[in-house]
Design a protein around this motif. Structure first.
Motif, PDB file in Angstrom:
ATOM      1  N   ALA A 180       7.328  16.450   4.820  1.00 25.21           N
ATOM      2  CA  ALA A 180       7.773  15.063   4.809  1.00 25.21           C
ATOM      3  C   ALA A 180       7.346  14.328   6.074  1.00 25.21           C
ATOM      4  CB  ALA A 180       9.288  15.005   4.669  1.00 25.21           C
ATOM      5  N   VAL A 181       6.951  13.068   5.889  1.00 23.54           N
ATOM      6  CA  VAL A 181       6.480  12.222   6.988  1.00 23.54           C
ATOM      7  C   VAL A 181       7.458  11.059   7.164  1.00 23.54           C
ATOM      8  CG1 VAL A 181       4.578  10.815   7.870  1.00 23.54           C
ATOM      9  CG2 VAL A 181       4.096  12.797   6.400  1.00 23.54           C
ATOM     10  N   LEU A 182       7.786  10.723   8.401  1.00 28.86           N
ATOM     11  CA  LEU A 182       8.671   9.600   8.688  1.00 28.86           C
ATOM     12  C   LEU A 182       7.953   8.585   9.564  1.00 28.86           C
ATOM     13  CD1 LEU A 182      11.497   8.273   8.594  1.00 28.86           C
ATOM     14  CD2 LEU A 182      12.046   9.557  10.679  1.00 28.86           C
ATOM     15  N   ASP A 183       7.960   7.329   9.128  1.00 27.00           N
ATOM     16  CA  ASP A 183       7.407   6.206   9.896  1.00 27.00           C
ATOM     17  C   ASP A 183       8.583   5.421  10.477  1.00 27.00           C
ATOM     18  OD1 ASP A 183       5.875   4.194  10.949  1.00 27.00           O
ATOM     19  OD2 ASP A 183       5.287   3.328   9.023  1.00 27.00           O
ATOM     20  N   VAL A 184       8.750   5.473  11.785  1.00 26.41           N
ATOM     21  CA  VAL A 184       9.891   4.847  12.459  1.00 26.41           C
ATOM     22  C   VAL A 184       9.474   3.494  13.034  1.00 26.41           C
ATOM     23  CG1 VAL A 184      11.614   5.100  14.289  1.00 26.41           C
ATOM     24  CG2 VAL A 184      10.848   7.106  13.001  1.00 26.41           C
ATOM     25  N   ALA A 185      10.376   2.510  12.920  1.00 25.36           N
ATOM     26  CA  ALA A 185      10.072   1.131  13.322  1.00 25.36           C
ATOM     27  C   ALA A 185       8.868   0.632  12.535  1.00 25.36           C
ATOM     28  CB  ALA A 185       9.829   1.025  14.824  1.00 25.36           C
ATOM     29  N   ALA A 186       8.878   0.933  11.247  1.00 24.47           N
ATOM     30  CA  ALA A 186       7.714   0.718  10.381  1.00 24.47           C
ATOM     31  C   ALA A 186       7.491  -0.735  10.002  1.00 24.47           C
ATOM     32  CB  ALA A 186       7.869   1.554   9.107  1.00 24.47           C
ATOM     33  N   GLY A 187       8.529  -1.559  10.072  1.00 27.73           N
ATOM     34  CA  GLY A 187       8.384  -2.957   9.697  1.00 27.73           C
ATOM     35  C   GLY A 187       7.889  -3.111   8.279  1.00 27.73           C
ATOM     36  N   ALA A 188       6.915  -3.990   8.086  1.00 28.10           N
ATOM     37  CA  ALA A 188       6.354  -4.228   6.757  1.00 28.10           C
ATOM     38  C   ALA A 188       4.971  -3.602   6.619  1.00 28.10           C
ATOM     39  CB  ALA A 188       6.296  -5.721   6.467  1.00 28.10           C
ATOM     40  N   SER A 193      -6.229 -11.235   7.227  1.00 25.90           N
ATOM     41  CA  SER A 193      -6.267 -10.821   5.824  1.00 25.90           C
ATOM     42  C   SER A 193      -5.758  -9.395   5.649  1.00 25.90           C
ATOM     43  CB  SER A 193      -7.693 -10.929   5.272  1.00 25.90           C
ATOM     44  OG  SER A 193      -8.119 -12.272   5.267  1.00 25.90           O
ATOM     45  N   ASN A 194      -6.086  -8.536   6.613  1.00 26.34           N
ATOM     46  CA  ASN A 194      -5.609  -7.157   6.575  1.00 26.34           C
ATOM     47  C   ASN A 194      -4.083  -7.110   6.665  1.00 26.34           C
ATOM     48  OD1 ASN A 194      -6.601  -4.160   6.946  1.00 26.34           O
ATOM     49  ND2 ASN A 194      -4.963  -4.440   8.433  1.00 26.34           N
ATOM     50  N   ARG A 195      -3.519  -7.920   7.565  1.00 21.64           N
ATOM     51  CA  ARG A 195      -2.068  -7.982   7.708  1.00 21.64           C
ATOM     52  C   ARG A 195      -1.410  -8.502   6.415  1.00 21.64           C
ATOM     53  NH1 ARG A 195      -2.975  -5.163  10.912  1.00 21.64           N
ATOM     54  NH2 ARG A 195      -2.939  -5.256  13.176  1.00 21.64           N
ATOM     55  N   GLU A 196      -1.984  -9.518   5.835  1.00 22.86           N
ATOM     56  CA  GLU A 196      -1.420 -10.104   4.614  1.00 22.86           C
ATOM     57  C   GLU A 196      -1.458  -9.103   3.461  1.00 22.86           C
ATOM     58  OE1 GLU A 196      -2.533 -14.792   5.547  1.00 22.86           O
ATOM     59  OE2 GLU A 196      -3.924 -13.530   4.405  1.00 22.86           O
ATOM     60  N   ALA A 197      -2.549  -8.369   3.346  1.00 23.59           N
ATOM     61  CA  ALA A 197      -2.658  -7.372   2.278  1.00 23.59           C
ATOM     62  C   ALA A 197      -1.651  -6.246   2.477  1.00 23.59           C
ATOM     63  CB  ALA A 197      -4.081  -6.814   2.230  1.00 23.59           C
ATOM     64  N   SER A 198      -1.475  -5.827   3.724  1.00 25.23           N
ATOM     65  CA  SER A 198      -0.497  -4.786   4.037  1.00 25.23           C
ATOM     66  C   SER A 198       0.913  -5.247   3.688  1.00 25.23           C
ATOM     67  CB  SER A 198      -0.577  -4.409   5.514  1.00 25.23           C
ATOM     68  OG  SER A 198       0.374  -3.422   5.848  1.00 25.23           O
ATOM     69  N   LEU A 199       1.229  -6.480   4.031  1.00 25.28           N
ATOM     70  CA  LEU A 199       2.546  -7.035   3.736  1.00 25.28           C
ATOM     71  C   LEU A 199       2.812  -7.045   2.230  1.00 25.28           C
ATOM     72  CD1 LEU A 199       5.168  -8.522   4.499  1.00 25.28           C
ATOM     73  CD2 LEU A 199       3.845 -10.659   4.535  1.00 25.28           C
ATOM     74  N   GLU A 200       1.840  -7.451   1.441  1.00 23.38           N
ATOM     75  CA  GLU A 200       2.029  -7.514  -0.009  1.00 23.38           C
ATOM     76  C   GLU A 200       2.217  -6.125  -0.613  1.00 23.38           C
ATOM     77  OE1 GLU A 200       2.655 -10.205  -1.703  1.00 23.38           O
ATOM     78  OE2 GLU A 200       2.467 -11.304   0.181  1.00 23.38           O
ATOM     79  N   ARG A 201       1.439  -5.141  -0.144  1.00 20.19           N
ATOM     80  CA  ARG A 201       1.588  -3.776  -0.650  1.00 20.19           C
ATOM     81  C   ARG A 201       2.962  -3.223  -0.282  1.00 20.19           C
ATOM     82  NH1 ARG A 201      -4.100  -3.342   0.662  1.00 20.19           N
ATOM     83  NH2 ARG A 201      -3.570  -2.743   2.796  1.00 20.19           N
ATOM     84  N   PHE A 202       3.365  -3.483   0.965  1.00 19.77           N
ATOM     85  CA  PHE A 202       4.700  -3.051   1.387  1.00 19.77           C
ATOM     86  C   PHE A 202       5.785  -3.678   0.524  1.00 19.77           C
ATOM     87  CE2 PHE A 202       8.478  -4.685   3.456  1.00 19.77           C
ATOM     88  CZ  PHE A 202       9.145  -3.509   3.780  1.00 19.77           C
ATOM     89  N   ALA A 203       5.734  -4.993   0.349  1.00 15.05           N
ATOM     90  CA  ALA A 203       6.795  -5.715  -0.351  1.00 15.05           C
ATOM     91  C   ALA A 203       6.992  -5.192  -1.769  1.00 15.05           C
ATOM     92  CB  ALA A 203       6.482  -7.205  -0.366  1.00 15.05           C
ATOM     93  N   ALA A 204       5.905  -4.912  -2.465  1.00 12.73           N
ATOM     94  CA  ALA A 204       6.008  -4.400  -3.833  1.00 12.73           C
ATOM     95  C   ALA A 204       6.640  -3.016  -3.852  1.00 12.73           C
ATOM     96  CB  ALA A 204       4.629  -4.370  -4.477  1.00 12.73           C
TER      97      ALA A 204
END
Length: 236
Positions: free
Chosen positions: A38-46, A109-120
């Motif tokens: 198992a992997v944990l991402d801490v302070a991962a935000g979006a 654009s990279n940040r926006e794409a990451s945000l959308e993938r996270f949100a879904a």
């Protein structure tokens, strides 16, 4: 801080929105590390690391105080943060290495794409314990629960807001939730003034007395001025 470099101006802690590929490069991740448990991402935000890692069949989870919020609230926060951070980067763009991102617009654009993938993914998986509302230096996980623990763009970066005792307690907590034989990786190890965290040696010595080995492997994401290393922690 070097006289030739302008610090990145930031009040409070920014919400991060970074992709799986950025994580692989930042943390010099190899498939065997991600496959080890198992992997944990801490302070991962979006960031979309967990979404993309799960899509690749890895067991990844994330922790951040933001996860007490509804998906739309986090997404709106992310949109505002991307707008603000892009303007800051554009103002000091000559200081950064753009060989990975290309330019400011592609970085955005990279940040926006990451945000959308996270949100879904967040909306679909938050009820399954994939995203846990929590913050350092206390995490609601069992000791040794994870084989790999990651922290991106939080520790060290905000050293003026968080003192030595906070950093030591945070690192001890990250080690606590990491199993023996596993490791903790933190990136970057510099401040917003682009200097290496000034108390890193002192932290390493304190952890060494507790049987924790600290090392500085090379990171492979060129961007931040002077940042070529990550911090790796593991039991001796």
């Amino acid at each position: 801080m070097s006289k030739e470099r302008k610090a990145y101006e930031q009040i409070g802690v920014a919400m991060t929105c970074r992709s799986y590929d950025e994580y692989v490069r930042m943390f010099a991740l190899r498939p065997e590390l991600l496959q080890s448990g198992a992997v944990l991402d801490v302070a991962a935000g979006a960031s979309s690391f967990v979404a993309e890692a799960c899509g690749r069949g890895y067991d990844a989870r994330a922790a951040d105080p933001l996860y007490a919020l509804e998906p739309e609230a986090i997404r709106a926060n992310g949109v505002r943060e991307i707008e603000a951070s892009t303007a800051k980067l554009a103002a000091i763009r000559e200081q950064f290495d753009w060989s990975y991102y290309g330019d400011v617009d592609r970085h955005r654009s990279n940040r926006e794409a990451s945000l959308e993938r996270f949100a879904a993914h967040y909306e679909a998986e938050r009820s399954n314990g994939r995203y846990v509302p929590a913050k350092l230096p206390r995490l609601p996980f069992e000791s040794g629960e994870f084989s790999l623990v990651l922290v991106s763009h939080f520790l060290f970066l905000y050293h003026e807001q968080f003192d030595f005792d906070f950093h030591l307690a945070a690192l001890q907590e990250l080690i606590r939730v990491c199993r023996r034989g596993g490791e903790v990786r933190i990136y970057p190890v510099i401040t917003l003034g682009w200097d290496r965290y000034p108390l890193l040696e002192r932290l390493s010595e304190a952890l060494g007395r507790q049987g924790i080995q600290a090392s500085l492997p090379e990171s492979s994401l060129p961007f931040i001025p002077g940042s070529k290393e990550l911090l790796r922690l593991a039991y001796e």
